[in-house]
Design a protein around this motif. Structure first.
Motif, PDB file in Angstrom:
ATOM      1  N   ARG A 211      45.054  29.934  94.114  1.00 31.41           N
ATOM      2  CA  ARG A 211      44.089  30.890  93.532  1.00 31.41           C
ATOM      3  C   ARG A 211      43.381  30.356  92.284  1.00 31.41           C
ATOM      4  NH1 ARG A 211      48.328  35.965  93.545  1.00 31.41           N
ATOM      5  NH2 ARG A 211      48.891  35.860  95.745  1.00 31.41           N
ATOM      6  N   LEU A 212      42.972  29.109  92.361  1.00 25.79           N
ATOM      7  CA  LEU A 212      42.258  28.531  91.235  1.00 25.79           C
ATOM      8  C   LEU A 212      40.779  28.300  91.519  1.00 25.79           C
ATOM      9  CD1 LEU A 212      44.763  25.856  89.858  1.00 25.79           C
ATOM     10  CD2 LEU A 212      44.102  28.017  88.810  1.00 25.79           C
ATOM     11  N   VAL A 233      53.596  19.579  96.113  1.00 20.85           N
ATOM     12  CA  VAL A 233      53.180  19.009  94.833  1.00 20.85           C
ATOM     13  C   VAL A 233      52.246  20.028  94.188  1.00 20.85           C
ATOM     14  CG1 VAL A 233      52.106  17.075  93.647  1.00 20.85           C
ATOM     15  CG2 VAL A 233      53.268  16.698  95.842  1.00 20.85           C
ATOM     16  N   ALA A 234      52.513  20.364  92.938  1.00 17.14           N
ATOM     17  CA  ALA A 234      51.702  21.392  92.284  1.00 17.14           C
ATOM     18  C   ALA A 234      51.477  21.060  90.821  1.00 17.14           C
ATOM     19  CB  ALA A 234      52.374  22.761  92.406  1.00 17.14           C
ATOM     20  N   HIS A 235      50.286  21.383  90.369  1.00 21.18           N
ATOM     21  CA  HIS A 235      49.957  21.312  88.940  1.00 21.18           C
ATOM     22  C   HIS A 235      49.368  22.660  88.577  1.00 21.18           C
ATOM     23  CE1 HIS A 235      47.495  19.344  85.456  1.00 21.18           C
ATOM     24  NE2 HIS A 235      48.516  20.077  85.024  1.00 21.18           N
ATOM     25  N   LEU A 236      50.220  23.522  88.041  1.00 14.11           N
ATOM     26  CA  LEU A 236      49.759  24.855  87.674  1.00 14.11           C
ATOM     27  C   LEU A 236      48.864  24.772  86.443  1.00 14.11           C
ATOM     28  CD1 LEU A 236      52.909  27.084  88.268  1.00 14.11           C
ATOM     29  CD2 LEU A 236      51.137  26.369  89.875  1.00 14.11           C
ATOM     30  N   PRO A 237      48.007  25.756  86.235  1.00  8.81           N
ATOM     31  CA  PRO A 237      47.072  25.716  85.102  1.00  8.81           C
ATOM     32  C   PRO A 237      47.783  25.568  83.767  1.00  8.81           C
ATOM     33  CG  PRO A 237      46.497  27.475  86.614  1.00  8.81           C
ATOM     34  CD  PRO A 237      47.821  26.955  87.070  1.00  8.81           C
ATOM     35  N   SER A 238      47.100  24.917  82.851  1.00  5.72           N
ATOM     36  CA  SER A 238      47.659  24.724  81.518  1.00  5.72           C
ATOM     37  C   SER A 238      47.755  26.050  80.780  1.00  5.72           C
ATOM     38  CB  SER A 238      46.791  23.756  80.709  1.00  5.72           C
ATOM     39  OG  SER A 238      46.742  22.496  81.337  1.00  5.72           O
ATOM     40  N   VAL A 239      48.737  26.120  79.909  1.00  8.17           N
ATOM     41  CA  VAL A 239      48.940  27.301  79.070  1.00  8.17           C
ATOM     42  C   VAL A 239      48.522  26.936  77.655  1.00  8.17           C
ATOM     43  CG1 VAL A 239      50.630  28.928  78.172  1.00  8.17           C
ATOM     44  CG2 VAL A 239      50.813  28.105  80.525  1.00  8.17           C
ATOM     45  N   ARG A 240      47.687  27.754  77.050  1.00  9.18           N
ATOM     46  CA  ARG A 240      47.196  27.475  75.705  1.00  9.18           C
ATOM     47  C   ARG A 240      47.644  28.564  74.739  1.00  9.18           C
ATOM     48  NH1 ARG A 240      45.839  22.271  76.583  1.00  9.18           N
ATOM     49  NH2 ARG A 240      44.411  22.059  78.348  1.00  9.18           N
ATOM     50  N   VAL A 241      47.841  28.183  73.508  1.00  7.32           N
ATOM     51  CA  VAL A 241      48.115  29.138  72.442  1.00  7.32           C
ATOM     52  C   VAL A 241      46.861  29.242  71.582  1.00  7.32           C
ATOM     53  CG1 VAL A 241      49.580  29.719  70.486  1.00  7.32           C
ATOM     54  CG2 VAL A 241      50.546  28.501  72.431  1.00  7.32           C
ATOM     55  N   LYS A 242      46.221  30.411  71.624  1.00  7.39           N
ATOM     56  CA  LYS A 242      44.966  30.603  70.902  1.00  7.39           C
ATOM     57  C   LYS A 242      45.134  31.682  69.834  1.00  7.39           C
ATOM     58  CE  LYS A 242      42.134  29.244  74.884  1.00  7.39           C
ATOM     59  NZ  LYS A 242      41.045  29.637  75.809  1.00  7.39           N
ATOM     60  N   MET A 243      44.362  31.558  68.789  1.00  9.63           N
ATOM     61  CA  MET A 243      44.494  32.474  67.651  1.00  9.63           C
ATOM     62  C   MET A 243      44.270  33.926  68.048  1.00  9.63           C
ATOM     63  SD  MET A 243      45.435  30.710  65.100  1.00  9.63           S
ATOM     64  CE  MET A 243      45.139  31.886  63.768  1.00  9.63           C
ATOM     65  N   LYS A 244      43.251  34.187  68.866  1.00 13.55           N
ATOM     66  CA  LYS A 244      42.917  35.564  69.221  1.00 13.55           C
ATOM     67  C   LYS A 244      43.557  35.990  70.533  1.00 13.55           C
ATOM     68  CE  LYS A 244      38.512  35.737  66.734  1.00 13.55           C
ATOM     69  NZ  LYS A 244      37.051  36.002  66.846  1.00 13.55           N
ATOM     70  N   ALA A 245      43.606  35.073  71.491  1.00 12.22           N
ATOM     71  CA  ALA A 245      44.097  35.450  72.823  1.00 12.22           C
ATOM     72  C   ALA A 245      45.606  35.296  72.967  1.00 12.22           C
ATOM     73  CB  ALA A 245      43.387  34.617  73.897  1.00 12.22           C
ATOM     74  N   GLY A 246      46.233  34.600  72.008  1.00 11.85           N
ATOM     75  CA  GLY A 246      47.672  34.416  72.091  1.00 11.85           C
ATOM     76  C   GLY A 246      48.041  33.361  73.117  1.00 11.85           C
ATOM     77  N   PHE A 247      49.151  33.597  73.818  1.00  9.15           N
ATOM     78  CA  PHE A 247      49.669  32.661  74.807  1.00  9.15           C
ATOM     79  C   PHE A 247      48.985  32.947  76.137  1.00  9.15           C
ATOM     80  CE2 PHE A 247      53.495  31.095  77.317  1.00  9.15           C
ATOM     81  CZ  PHE A 247      53.374  29.781  76.915  1.00  9.15           C
ATOM     82  N   THR A 248      47.875  32.264  76.388  1.00 12.71           N
ATOM     83  CA  THR A 248      47.045  32.595  77.553  1.00 12.71           C
ATOM     84  C   THR A 248      47.640  31.970  78.812  1.00 12.71           C
ATOM     85  OG1 THR A 248      45.663  30.661  77.134  1.00 12.71           O
ATOM     86  CG2 THR A 248      44.978  32.727  76.140  1.00 12.71           C
ATOM     87  N   ASN A 250      47.828  33.960  82.010  1.00 17.45           N
ATOM     88  CA  ASN A 250      47.610  34.815  83.175  1.00 17.45           C
ATOM     89  C   ASN A 250      47.247  34.016  84.419  1.00 17.45           C
ATOM     90  OD1 ASN A 250      48.162  37.111  81.702  1.00 17.45           O
ATOM     91  ND2 ASN A 250      46.020  37.478  81.154  1.00 17.45           N
ATOM     92  N   GLN A 251      46.371  33.027  84.251  1.00 23.69           N
ATOM     93  CA  GLN A 251      45.962  32.222  85.399  1.00 23.69           C
ATOM     94  C   GLN A 251      47.138  31.414  85.929  1.00 23.69           C
ATOM     95  OE1 GLN A 251      42.998  29.093  84.774  1.00 23.69           O
ATOM     96  NE2 GLN A 251      41.806  29.918  86.478  1.00 23.69           N
ATOM     97  N   ARG A 252      47.939  30.862  85.014  1.00 22.61           N
ATOM     98  CA  ARG A 252      49.134  30.116  85.430  1.00 22.61           C
ATOM     99  C   ARG A 252      50.090  31.011  86.205  1.00 22.61           C
ATOM    100  NH1 ARG A 252      53.796  28.894  82.436  1.00 22.61           N
ATOM    101  NH2 ARG A 252      53.685  31.122  82.013  1.00 22.61           N
ATOM    102  N   ASP A 253      50.268  32.245  85.716  1.00 24.09           N
ATOM    103  CA  ASP A 253      51.201  33.171  86.351  1.00 24.09           C
ATOM    104  C   ASP A 253      50.748  33.541  87.762  1.00 24.09           C
ATOM    105  OD1 ASP A 253      52.364  32.990  83.892  1.00 24.09           O
ATOM    106  OD2 ASP A 253      51.837  35.011  83.243  1.00 24.09           O
TER     107      ASP A 253
END
Length: 349
Positions: A211-212, A233-248, A250-253
């Motif tokens: 679902r990417l 073999v899988a490479h799930l989306p990267s997880v980012r820590v952002k000031m406003k959005a926090g630990f983003t 959702n796409q990875r999940d």
């Protein structure tokens, strides 16, 4: 000589006695100190909070910037607070804080203590599995900007793995990886940004929809001498820590849910998942995958097996997971030109 020996022994005894006297004197001062139970209340509170955080981490909501998953990703590192608080408690001479520290110490050892014991393959296990088919697999996020793709591929191949998965493959670098692995791995396929190299024939190879909107996962049936194995073999989306959005995340999940669904429907009983999942085994958001598979590191590896970042590994987000086969050993490989460490495992049928 005898007189000298007696003199030295007497001196040692006197020094030992003085040392013991100092300890007894210090303990005596602690016992006579009326503030020993009143001091260090804040330290004790932090100790109890740390213990409760480790016990009830699953109750931390993900609604606020996926805070629960972020805590679970780095959960083992909460153990570092125990020695820090211990030093503070001793400086403050607080019996209350020392007793409170037992809570996080016991909880951490209960949750993670098993990872500190050696589970890797030993001589007894080798004898036990000598008559069984064994398979060594490896996976590596090679980093799209890797300056040495051929050298990276050779380093991973030195693990002796019969099956190698690579993630974050840049299209223009794929020929370099193919060249480096061609002689040892005659069978291979690249789907989007992930690839699979095998010493054994592959069939039914194709993309897995996570679902990417673009291809970052694949599946192939590998015909090993002991029977078929479905390799993902899988490479799930990267997880980012952002000031406003926090630990983003959702796409990875969502991608993890789709991957877990695909694996659960696979008709081949032996399944191996290789890849960068951008999450640890403690991360509840990967439950769709982790609930049905075993981590080779957790089952048969030594220590935590942290793989990222390569310069100072703090989390194991590169995973080898299995079902229908038995993990025998699991380990990290030497650093390459990537920002991840490669990981490998040996399994038996």
């Amino acid at each position: 000589m005898r007189q000298a020996y007696i003199t030295e022994t007497a001196q040692d005894a006197e020094q030992g006695g003085r040392s013991g006297s100092r300890v007894r004197a210090a303990l005596g001062r602690w016992r006579r100190d009326p503030g020993i139970w009143r001091r260090g209340i804040v330290i004790a509170a932090f100790a109890l909070l740390t213990g409760l955080l480790m016990i009830f981490h699953a109750q931390i909501p993900n609604r606020l910037g996926n805070l629960g998953s972020l805590t679970e990703t780095f959960l083992p590192w909460l153990g570092l607070l125990v020695p820090l608080l211990l030093v503070l408690a001793l400086i403050r001479r607080s019996a209350t804080a020392l007793i409170a520290l037992l809570v996080p110490a016991v909880v951490w050892l209960n949750v993670f203590g098993g990872l500190l014991s050696s589970k890797s393959e030993n001589s007894e296990q080798r004898l036990r599995y000598a008559d069984k088919a064994a398979l060594t697999v490896a996976t590596h996020n090679v980093n799209a900007d890797n300056p040495d793709p051929e050298g990276t591929a050779r380093r991973v191949a030195e693990s002796g793995a019969e099956i190698i998965a690579l993630e974050e493959l840049k299209a223009e670098a794929v020929p370099a990886y193919e060249k480096a692995l061609k002689s040892a791995y005659p069978h291979h396929s690249v789907v989007g940004t992930v690839g699979l190299w095998s010493k054994y024939p592959m069939r039914a190879t194709g993309a897995v929809d996570i679902r990417l909107g673009w291809e970052r996962a694949m599946r192939s049936t590998v015909a090993t001498p002991a029977g078929d194995v479905a390799v993902y073999v899988a490479h799930l989306p990267s997880v980012r820590v952002k000031m406003k959005a926090g630990f983003t995340a959702n796409q990875r999940d969502e991608s993890a849910d789709a991957l877990g669904h695909a694996i659960s429907r696979d008709e081949v009983p032996r399944v191996v998942l290789l890849g960068d999942l951008n999450g640890t085994m403690n991360d509840r958001s990967l439950n769709a995958v982790t609930a049905q598979m075993r981590s080779t590191q957790g089952a048969a590896g030594d220590g935590f097996g942290f793989s990222w970042p390569a310069s100072f590994p703090m989390a194991r987000i590169d995973q080898i997971m299995v079902k229908g086969v038995e993990p025998v050993s699991s380990w990290t490989l030497p650093r390459t030109a990537s920002d991840h460490l490669p990981v490998a495992a040996r399994v038996t049928f």
